[in-house]
Design a protein around this motif. Structure first.
Motif, PDB file in Angstrom:
ATOM      1  N   GLN A   1      66.175  -5.399  38.279  1.00 20.01           N
ATOM      2  CA  GLN A   1      65.550  -6.644  38.676  1.00 20.01           C
ATOM      3  C   GLN A   1      64.127  -6.689  38.127  1.00 20.01           C
ATOM      4  O   GLN A   1      63.341  -5.792  38.357  1.00 20.01           O
ATOM      5  N   VAL A   2      63.809  -7.745  37.402  1.00 19.10           N
ATOM      6  CA  VAL A   2      62.468  -7.918  36.843  1.00 19.10           C
ATOM      7  C   VAL A   2      61.614  -8.645  37.865  1.00 19.10           C
ATOM      8  O   VAL A   2      61.975  -9.717  38.337  1.00 19.10           O
ATOM      9  N   GLN A   3      60.492  -8.052  38.212  1.00 20.17           N
ATOM     10  CA  GLN A   3      59.574  -8.682  39.159  1.00 20.17           C
ATOM     11  C   GLN A   3      58.194  -8.814  38.540  1.00 20.17           C
ATOM     12  O   GLN A   3      57.728  -7.896  37.860  1.00 20.17           O
ATOM     13  N   LEU A   4      57.547  -9.946  38.772  1.00 20.76           N
ATOM     14  CA  LEU A   4      56.208 -10.203  38.278  1.00 20.76           C
ATOM     15  C   LEU A   4      55.328 -10.634  39.445  1.00 20.76           C
ATOM     16  O   LEU A   4      55.774 -11.390  40.315  1.00 20.76           O
ATOM     17  N   MET A   5      54.098 -10.150  39.459  1.00 25.48           N
ATOM     18  CA  MET A   5      53.175 -10.515  40.532  1.00 25.48           C
ATOM     19  C   MET A   5      51.796 -10.786  39.954  1.00 25.48           C
ATOM     20  O   MET A   5      51.169  -9.897  39.381  1.00 25.48           O
ATOM     21  N   GLU A   6      51.342 -12.023  40.147  1.00 29.84           N
ATOM     22  CA  GLU A   6      50.031 -12.425  39.666  1.00 29.84           C
ATOM     23  C   GLU A   6      48.945 -12.093  40.687  1.00 29.84           C
ATOM     24  O   GLU A   6      49.201 -12.065  41.897  1.00 29.84           O
ATOM     25  N   SER A   7      47.744 -11.905  40.194  1.00 30.19           N
ATOM     26  CA  SER A   7      46.568 -11.720  41.042  1.00 30.19           C
ATOM     27  C   SER A   7      45.332 -12.152  40.257  1.00 30.19           C
ATOM     28  O   SER A   7      45.410 -12.382  39.046  1.00 30.19           O
ATOM     29  N   GLY A   8      44.223 -12.268  40.975  1.00 33.39           N
ATOM     30  CA  GLY A   8      42.962 -12.582  40.311  1.00 33.39           C
ATOM     31  C   GLY A   8      42.509 -14.015  40.427  1.00 33.39           C
ATOM     32  O   GLY A   8      41.423 -14.368  39.961  1.00 33.39           O
ATOM     33  N   GLY A   9      43.318 -14.855  41.037  1.00 33.52           N
ATOM     34  CA  GLY A   9      42.894 -16.238  41.214  1.00 33.52           C
ATOM     35  C   GLY A   9      41.769 -16.341  42.234  1.00 33.52           C
ATOM     36  O   GLY A   9      41.427 -15.379  42.916  1.00 33.52           O
ATOM     37  N   GLY A  10      41.198 -17.522  42.324  1.00 35.72           N
ATOM     38  CA  GLY A  10      40.124 -17.740  43.274  1.00 35.72           C
ATOM     39  C   GLY A  10      39.410 -19.036  42.999  1.00 35.72           C
ATOM     40  O   GLY A  10      39.894 -19.879  42.242  1.00 35.72           O
ATOM     41  N   SER A  11      38.254 -19.182  43.621  1.00 39.90           N
ATOM     42  CA  SER A  11      37.442 -20.377  43.446  1.00 39.90           C
ATOM     43  C   SER A  11      36.211 -20.032  42.621  1.00 39.90           C
ATOM     44  O   SER A  11      35.568 -19.007  42.859  1.00 39.90           O
ATOM     45  N   TYR A 110      62.066 -15.016  33.765  1.00 41.30           N
ATOM     46  CA  TYR A 110      61.545 -14.399  34.978  1.00 41.30           C
ATOM     47  C   TYR A 110      60.118 -14.880  35.228  1.00 41.30           C
ATOM     48  O   TYR A 110      59.300 -14.907  34.300  1.00 41.30           O
ATOM     49  N   TRP A 111      59.835 -15.200  36.498  1.00 43.31           N
ATOM     50  CA  TRP A 111      58.567 -15.814  36.869  1.00 43.31           C
ATOM     51  C   TRP A 111      57.955 -15.107  38.074  1.00 43.31           C
ATOM     52  O   TRP A 111      58.665 -14.612  38.952  1.00 43.31           O
ATOM     53  N   GLY A 112      56.620 -15.103  38.109  1.00 42.75           N
ATOM     54  CA  GLY A 112      55.930 -14.659  39.302  1.00 42.75           C
ATOM     55  C   GLY A 112      55.786 -15.791  40.310  1.00 42.75           C
ATOM     56  O   GLY A 112      56.236 -16.912  40.064  1.00 42.75           O
ATOM     57  N   GLN A 113      55.137 -15.479  41.438  1.00 40.38           N
ATOM     58  CA  GLN A 113      54.981 -16.458  42.507  1.00 40.38           C
ATOM     59  C   GLN A 113      53.746 -17.333  42.318  1.00 40.38           C
ATOM     60  O   GLN A 113      53.617 -18.359  43.001  1.00 40.38           O
ATOM     61  N   GLY A 114      52.851 -16.930  41.454  1.00 41.16           N
ATOM     62  CA  GLY A 114      51.680 -17.747  41.153  1.00 41.16           C
ATOM     63  C   GLY A 114      50.422 -17.291  41.871  1.00 41.16           C
ATOM     64  O   GLY A 114      50.469 -16.653  42.926  1.00 41.16           O
ATOM     65  N   THR A 115      49.296 -17.640  41.274  1.00 40.85           N
ATOM     66  CA  THR A 115      47.987 -17.393  41.884  1.00 40.85           C
ATOM     67  C   THR A 115      47.137 -18.649  41.677  1.00 40.85           C
ATOM     68  O   THR A 115      47.140 -19.240  40.595  1.00 40.85           O
ATOM     69  N   GLN A 116      46.441 -19.066  42.726  1.00 41.15           N
ATOM     70  CA  GLN A 116      45.712 -20.333  42.696  1.00 41.15           C
ATOM     71  C   GLN A 116      44.336 -20.157  42.060  1.00 41.15           C
ATOM     72  O   GLN A 116      43.581 -19.240  42.412  1.00 41.15           O
ATOM     73  N   VAL A 117      44.013 -21.069  41.159  1.00 37.60           N
ATOM     74  CA  VAL A 117      42.685 -21.142  40.557  1.00 37.60           C
ATOM     75  C   VAL A 117      42.091 -22.504  40.895  1.00 37.60           C
ATOM     76  O   VAL A 117      42.723 -23.531  40.642  1.00 37.60           O
ATOM     77  N   THR A 118      40.904 -22.497  41.461  1.00 37.04           N
ATOM     78  CA  THR A 118      40.222 -23.738  41.815  1.00 37.04           C
ATOM     79  C   THR A 118      38.834 -23.728  41.183  1.00 37.04           C
ATOM     80  O   THR A 118      38.058 -22.798  41.396  1.00 37.04           O
ATOM     81  N   VAL A 119      38.550 -24.757  40.393  1.00 38.14           N
ATOM     82  CA  VAL A 119      37.266 -24.867  39.705  1.00 38.14           C
ATOM     83  C   VAL A 119      36.546 -26.095  40.239  1.00 38.14           C
ATOM     84  O   VAL A 119      37.056 -27.208  40.160  1.00 38.14           O
TER      85      VAL A 119
END
Length: 121
Positions: A1-11, A110-119
């Motif tokens: 199973q291929v799993q992807l996990m994003e991180s590093g998003g923010g405001s 295959y896709w990760g769940q996403g990380t939110q970026v707000t500018v």
């Protein structure tokens, strides 16, 4: 199973920078991509990194964003500089089917769940 996990998003304020990371459970020595989706809009291809390290970027991010990877860490990155309010979105990493570059959502399996970026302006 291929799993992807994003991180590093923010405001961040306009003009600032962020670096997104995507940890993948298998080798990153594969064509990989970053996408984003803003509320009410379709998912948009941002950057693609071929298995042989050629890159391709969406017109709206060329010259500001850089895609890279560390195969030893099985991690994909997206360095985002000179951020603008219109870059605000959920950002996703994905693994492509096949080796040629693409910015089409349908070409990635295959896709990760996403990380939110707000500018903010």
């Amino acid at each position: 199973q291929v799993q992807l996990m994003e991180s590093g998003g923010g405001s961040v304020q306009a003009g600032g920078s962020l670096r997104l990371s995507c940890a993948i459970s298998v080798s990153t020595d594969h064509t990989m991509g970053w996408f984003r989706q803003a509320p009410g809009k379709e998912r948009e291809g941002v950057a693609c990194l071929e298995h042989d390290d050629d890159t391709e970027y969406g017109d709206s991010v060329k010259g500001r964003f850089t895609i890279s990877r560390d195969n030893a860490k099985n991690t994909l990155y997206l360095q985002m500089n000179s951020l603008k309010p219109e870059d605000t979105a959920m950002y996703y990493c994905a693994r492509k089917v096949g080796s040629n570059w693409s910015l089409r959502e349908a070409d990635f399996d295959y896709w990760g769940q996403g990380t939110q970026v707000t500018v903010s302006s």
